[in-house]
Design a protein around this motif. Structure first.
Motif, short mmCIF file in Angstrom:
data_model
loop_
_atom_site.label_atom_id
_atom_site.label_comp_id
_atom_site.label_asym_id
_atom_site.label_seq_id
_atom_site.Cartn_x
_atom_site.Cartn_y
_atom_site.Cartn_z
N SER A 70 -5.62 -2.25 -9.73
CA SER A 70 -6.06 -1.16 -10.60
C SER A 70 -4.87 -0.48 -11.27
O SER A 70 -4.91 -0.18 -12.47
CB SER A 70 -6.86 -0.15 -9.78
OG SER A 70 -7.24 0.97 -10.57
N ARG A 71 -3.82 -0.25 -10.49
CA ARG A 71 -2.62 0.38 -11.06
C ARG A 71 -1.98 -0.52 -12.12
O ARG A 71 -1.51 -0.05 -13.16
CB ARG A 71 -1.62 0.68 -9.94
CG ARG A 71 -2.05 1.76 -8.98
CD ARG A 71 -1.92 3.15 -9.58
NE ARG A 71 -0.55 3.56 -9.65
CZ ARG A 71 0.09 4.25 -8.70
NH1 ARG A 71 -0.56 4.58 -7.59
NH2 ARG A 71 1.35 4.61 -8.84
N LEU B 223 3.39 0.80 -4.92
CA LEU B 223 2.52 1.03 -6.06
C LEU B 223 3.33 1.34 -7.32
O LEU B 223 2.98 0.90 -8.42
CB LEU B 223 1.55 2.18 -5.77
CG LEU B 223 0.46 1.86 -4.74
CD1 LEU B 223 -0.35 3.10 -4.40
CD2 LEU B 223 -0.46 0.75 -5.25
N GLU C 186 -6.34 -1.59 -5.05
CA GLU C 186 -5.63 -0.42 -5.60
C GLU C 186 -4.44 -0.86 -6.43
O GLU C 186 -4.18 -0.31 -7.50
CB GLU C 186 -5.17 0.49 -4.46
CG GLU C 186 -4.51 1.77 -4.95
CD GLU C 186 -4.10 2.70 -3.82
OE1 GLU C 186 -3.71 3.84 -4.13
OE2 GLU C 186 -4.14 2.28 -2.65
N THR D 193 -6.02 -2.56 -0.28
CA THR D 193 -4.64 -2.42 -0.75
C THR D 193 -4.42 -3.19 -2.05
O THR D 193 -3.82 -2.67 -3.01
CB THR D 193 -3.66 -2.95 0.32
OG1 THR D 193 -3.78 -2.13 1.49
CG2 THR D 193 -2.23 -2.90 -0.17
N GLY E 19 0.78 -1.23 0.00
CA GLY E 19 0.00 0.00 0.00
C GLY E 19 0.81 1.27 0.00
O GLY E 19 0.25 2.36 -0.12
#
Length: 292
Positions: free
Chosen positions: A73-74, A16, A70, A67, A11
């Motif tokens: 999605s990235r 990321l 996300e 977490t 996270g």
């Protein structure tokens, strides 16, 4: 089929960024991306009569799901067609990722993650995996030059052969040049400095430079025949090794190094040059361990 690219997810912004890089690496290899999140048991003191800590009732599941969502999605923003799977487990992240590295084609981590020492330049997970991982480890850091070459730190050691092969493969997949940099210096000269210097010691600088050039040429020639599509610039530099490699990393999109090269303490799994690059390079660093 090529084994999956594994990326550690916690996270943090660094993680990321690592997810995006890992997604691109998986797409280049034509394989899947595996998002791995590991969390340890709480370190706080639990009263003797308290109920056992249960991650499903402590709000941890919601946090982990968010977490991973996300992160996925990235990854899909970076590579929409990528096959992605998730792994959530209880355990020390560094040990979980080391285990994952046994079956991965590449493990990708951020230079810093969440933890007690957020101000450190490099997280303990990245250092440990670079020394103990069973697959190549890519530590995402710095600001890579998108149009730059893949930079290979050439030391001529047998353990460094795996790094050479990895660098050629990365340059071929990315469709960019390979900059093979070999740094040498006259350590022989300095060994005799002081009042006890023998007067008859003379270092033939020209001969030494020729030998270093031959080492560079021989190292690259062994792989150039296997990857003729890769254009290689061979660069021989007389300088301090760490300084020259870090300076060259400013023009590269990826720096590839072996875990351990010539000199130093051969029992160490991660050499001082590799550690310096992980801390200070201006682009992502891939550490490739040789056999043995």
């Amino acid at each position: 089929m090529v084994q999956a690219v594994v990326v550690g997810v916690d996270g943090s912004p660094a993680a990321l960024a690592a997810v995006e890089t890992a997604a691109h690496e998986a797409a280049l290899r034509g394989t899947s991306l595996r998002l791995v999140h590991a969390f340890g048991w709480p370190s706080v003191h639990v009263p003797p009569r308290a109920a056992p800590w249960n991650p499903t009732t402590a709000g941890v599941r919601e946090l982990v799901d968010g977490t991973l969502a996300e992160a996925e999605s990235r990854a899909r923003e970076a590579e929409p067609q990528l096959e992605i799977d998730r792994e959530v487990t209880v355990g020390e992240p560094v040990m979980v990722l080391e285990l994952e590295s046994r079956t991965a084609s590449l493990v990708v981590v951020g230079s810093r993650g969440r933890g007690a020492f957020g101000s450190l330049l490099l997280g303990s997970t990245a250092v440990h995996l670079s020394a103990h991982g069973h697959s190549p480890v890519l530590v995402v850091r710095g600001r890579p030059e998108p149009a730059g070459p893949v930079l290979l730190a050439v030391d001529g050691s047998p353990a460094g052969e795996a790094a050479v092969g990895f660098a050629f493969a990365e340059a071929a997949m990315r469709g960019v040049d390979l900059l093979a940099l070999h740094v040498w210096n006259t350590r022989t000269e300095r060994a005799y400095e002081g009042p006890g210097d023998p007067l008859n010691v003379v270092v033939d600088i020209d001969r030494l430079q020729q030998e270093e050039q031959r080492l560079l040429d021989d190292t690259i020639a062994r792989w150039q025949s296997r990857r003729p599509e890769v254009r290689v610039e061979r660069r021989l530099v007389r300088s301090r090794v760490r300084h020259a490699l870090i300076e060259a990393s400013a023009e590269a999109q990826l720096l590839v190094t072996g875990a351990r090269g010539h000199g130093g303490f051969t029992g160490l799994l991660l050499g001082s040059v590799s550690q310096a690059l992980l801390h200070h390079a201006d682009c992502p660093v891939a550490v490739v361990r040789g056999e043995g």
